[in-house]
Enzyme design. Sequence first.
Site, PDB file in Angstrom:
ATOM      1  N   GLY A 441       0.780  -1.242   0.000  1.00  0.00           N
ATOM      2  CA  GLY A 441       0.000   0.000   0.000  1.00  0.00           C
ATOM      3  C   GLY A 441       0.801   1.274   0.000  1.00  0.00           C
ATOM      4  O   GLY A 441       0.643   2.118  -0.872  1.00  0.00           O
ATOM      5  N   SER A 442       1.681   1.445   0.997  1.00  0.00           N
ATOM      6  CA  SER A 442       2.389   2.720   1.109  1.00  0.00           C
ATOM      7  C   SER A 442       3.723   2.666   0.378  1.00  0.00           C
ATOM      8  O   SER A 442       4.368   1.628   0.297  1.00  0.00           O
ATOM      9  CB  SER A 442       2.624   3.068   2.582  1.00  0.00           C
ATOM     10  OG  SER A 442       3.382   2.060   3.217  1.00  0.00           O
ATOM     11  N   CYS A 652       0.219  -8.573   9.817  1.00  0.00           N
ATOM     12  CA  CYS A 652       1.667  -8.698  10.030  1.00  0.00           C
ATOM     13  C   CYS A 652       1.937  -9.277  11.406  1.00  0.00           C
ATOM     14  O   CYS A 652       2.238  -8.552  12.326  1.00  0.00           O
ATOM     15  CB  CYS A 652       2.367  -7.345   9.857  1.00  0.00           C
ATOM     16  SG  CYS A 652       1.522  -5.927  10.544  1.00  0.00           S
ATOM     17  N   HIS A 703      11.581  -4.144   6.732  1.00  0.00           N
ATOM     18  CA  HIS A 703      12.149  -3.458   7.891  1.00  0.00           C
ATOM     19  C   HIS A 703      13.654  -3.264   7.756  1.00  0.00           C
ATOM     20  O   HIS A 703      14.270  -2.590   8.570  1.00  0.00           O
ATOM     21  CB  HIS A 703      11.830  -4.242   9.169  1.00  0.00           C
ATOM     22  CG  HIS A 703      10.357  -4.396   9.402  1.00  0.00           C
ATOM     23  ND1 HIS A 703       9.652  -5.519   9.024  1.00  0.00           N
ATOM     24  CD2 HIS A 703       9.450  -3.549   9.933  1.00  0.00           C
ATOM     25  CE1 HIS A 703       8.381  -5.367   9.330  1.00  0.00           C
ATOM     26  NE2 HIS A 703       8.231  -4.181   9.882  1.00  0.00           N
TER      27      HIS A 703
END
EC number: 2.1.1.14
Length: 766
Positions: A441-442, A652, A703
Site C-alpha cells: 500500500g504505502s 503482520c 524493515h
Amino acid sequence: MALAHTLGFPRIGRDRELKKAQEAFWKGELDEAGLRAVGRQLRAAHWQVQKDAGIQLLPVGDFAWYDQVLTHSLTFGVIPERFRAHGEAGPTLHTLFGMARGVSDDSCCGGAHAQEMTKWFDTNYHYLVPEFSADQQFQLSWEQLFEEVDEARALGHQVKPVLIGPLTYLWLGKGKGAEFDRLDLLDRLLPLYGQILRRLAGQGVEWVQIDEPILVLDLPQAWKNAFERAYNLLQSEPLKKLVATYFGGLEDNLGLAANLPVDGLHIDLVRAPEQYPSILDRLPAYKVVSLGLVNGRNVWRCDLEKALEVVRHARERLGERLWVAPSCSLLHSPVDLEREDGLDAELKSWLAFAVQKCREVAVLARAATEPEAAEVLAALEESRAVQASRASSPRIHKPAVQARLAAIKASDAQRRSPFAERIARQRAGLDLPAFPTTTIGSFPQTSSIRLARQSFKQGKLSEAEYIEAMHSEIRHAVQIQEQLGLDVLVHGEAERNDMVEYFAEQLDGYVFTRFGWVQSYGSRCVKPAVIYGDLSRPRAMTVEWIRYAQSLTDKVMKGMLTGPVTMLMWSFPREDVSREVQARQLALAIRDEVVDLEAAGIRIVQIDEAAFREGLPLRRNAWPHYLEWATEAFRLCASGVRDETQIHTHMCYSEFNDVIESIAAMDADVITIETSRSDMELLEAFEQFDYPNEIGPGVYDIHSPRVPSREEIVALLRKAARRIPAERLWVNPDCGLKTRAWPETEAALVNMVAAARELRGDLARG
C-alpha cells in the site's frame, strides 16, 4: 484515611523531554551528563506532581531510559555476549541502548542486532525480550534503582520501589541456544531479589512493589508451584512486599495470589471488578489490599460515586489495610490534561490524564475516612455532572447510528456467493497473470511529502496547492509501478500521516488531542485518537485520491483502507459501550467507503487488519467471543460489494496457528502476510488448515534497507508453492514501504517482479 499510591507514572515528560534527550544523545548532540540531568529533572518533577496531587507513597524504579524490562535485564546482568564491550567494568548507557537498538559494525563491540521487542501483555507498549541461556548467571550489574531511591528520599519523599517479579521476568524472556525450561533459572535468580530487598531496606525503604502481572494469565501448573516456592524463599527477606497484578482478573490464580506469603496484594478492579468480593473473602486478615479503581490505561474520568461505593465497603471490611490506586501503571496514560488548551470544553471535561488520575485516586482514598470533606464533596459533585453529561450528550449518542446498528442482519456480514464462485468471476474480470505482483500500500514518505502535509495543516499551502502536491506524488508512484511491471498498483498513500489517524480525522465520533502522547517503546511516542461517541462517516475519505490514481493507468488500482479492529485497537476506546459495539460502528463506516470505491470503478479493495491478533484477550476462555465479533466486523465492512470486487486484507504477525480458523472466517479473497523472516515457515499453518482463499506471503523484509536478490525471492516463492497451490499465490513485500527510501524500494521491486516472471515460466513449462 486509606493510603493513596500509584503503580507507576509516565516517564516521557509533559513535552516528551525524554524522547528529545534520548534522540539528541543518540545523534551525539547531548553527552551522557546532559542525558542524565534530563532524567533527574523528569523524575523530580514526576514525584512532585504526584505528591501535589495527593499520592502518599511514590513509585521509584518506574523510570527507564528505554524500557523497564530492559532495565531489569541490566540490573540482573542478563546481557547477551554480543553487547559486552571488552575491557569495560560493567554495563553503561551505551550497552543499554545497544541492546535496545542494535550496534553498528564500527562500534567497540562490532555489529550486533537488537534484542527482540514485543507487546507488553495486551497494551500498545513494547518491551525488550530478555535473552536467557541454559547456563545463565545472574549478578547485580546496574545501580539505577538504588540511585533513584536515594534521589527520591533526598527530596523528602516516601517511596515504594517497583520491581518486576521473578516469575514475570522469567516468563517474559526467551531461551537462546539449547532448549531448556526457563523455570530452571529461578533458583539462580532469587538470590538477587534477596540482595535487592536487603539493600533497599538498608536505604530506609519500608514497602516494595513486586509486579507479577502473569498471575492474570493461564499459567501452567509448574509456574503456579514456582510462585509458592519463590515467595516462600523471599518471605524471610526484609521489607513489606506488595504483589501487584493488573490487566485482568486472577480467576483460577486467585487462591494462589491471596495466599502468597507477602504483606499486600494489588488487584485490577477496572478490568475485573467481579473479583473484588472473592479477594476480600480469601485474603488473610493481616494483608493490605490495594484496589485498582481508576483506569490506568484510558483517558476517561473515573465515575467517583461508583468507585466510592467499593471504597466504603472495603473500608468497613479492611480498615487501615485499604489502599487505593490506579488499575495499573499510568505509563499507558498521557501525562497532563492541562496542556490541552485547544480541546472543546465539554469534551475536555470528560477526560483525565495521569496527573488528573492521581487526584482521583487521592480523593477516593480520602473519602474512605473523610466523606464530608469539602474537597471530596466538590469532586463528587463534579464527577456526577460529568457522568450526567456523558450519559445524555447528543454528541455521544446518535440515533441514526444506533438505528443502523440495530438493523444489521446476518446476511450483511456475508458475501453474496461462496469464494469459489467469487474468485472465478474476479479472475475473469481482473485478467491477472499467475503469481500476480503488488505492494501492500504505502510508498516512501519523503521529506517533501511530510513538508507538504505540514504546510497544509499550518495554512501555508492552499487546499488546491496541497491537492496538486499529492497528485504529483501519486503520479510518481503510479509511473514507477508501471515501469517496474507490477500487476496491481496502489496510489502510495502520500496523503496519509498514519493508517489510523488519517481515517479517524474524517469520522464523526473521534477527537484528537495535541499532547496526549504515550510511550510505545524507547523514544517512540504515539498519540492515539480518542473515540468519544457513536461513529459514522460523514463523507467519502479516500475515493477521490484512488479515483485520480486509477485515471492515470489502465492497470488495476487497489483501494487501501484500515479495518475496524485495527482502528479500535490503536485508539483510546469508549468505556460506556463495549468494544464489540464500537467495532461494528467502525465496520459500517468502512463498509460505506468500500461500496463507494466500488462505485468509482475500483475493483480491488484492501482492508488492513494489522491489529487483529493483538486484540486477543489474555485468557484463552475469552478468545472465542472476541474472535466472533472481530471476524464479523471485518465481514460486515467487506460484504457490501459485488462478487466481482476482490477484497484483500493484510496482517503482520508471527503466529497464525491458533487463529487460522478465524482468519479463514474473515473470508477475504486474498490475504497478504509477513513471512520472509520466517523463511515461509508461517505458511505451514495455512497448509495444514487447508486455507481455501488466495495468499500473498511476503517475499522480502521491508524493515531492513537490504535489497533481496532475485534468486532469494525465487527460492522463497518456490518454497511457498510447495505449501500453497501456485494458482492461489500472490507476490508482494512483507509490509508497506512507507519507511524505506526510493532507491532500495525500486531495486527490491525490480527483483520481486523478475522472480514472479521466473515462476510463471516454471509454471508454463510444467
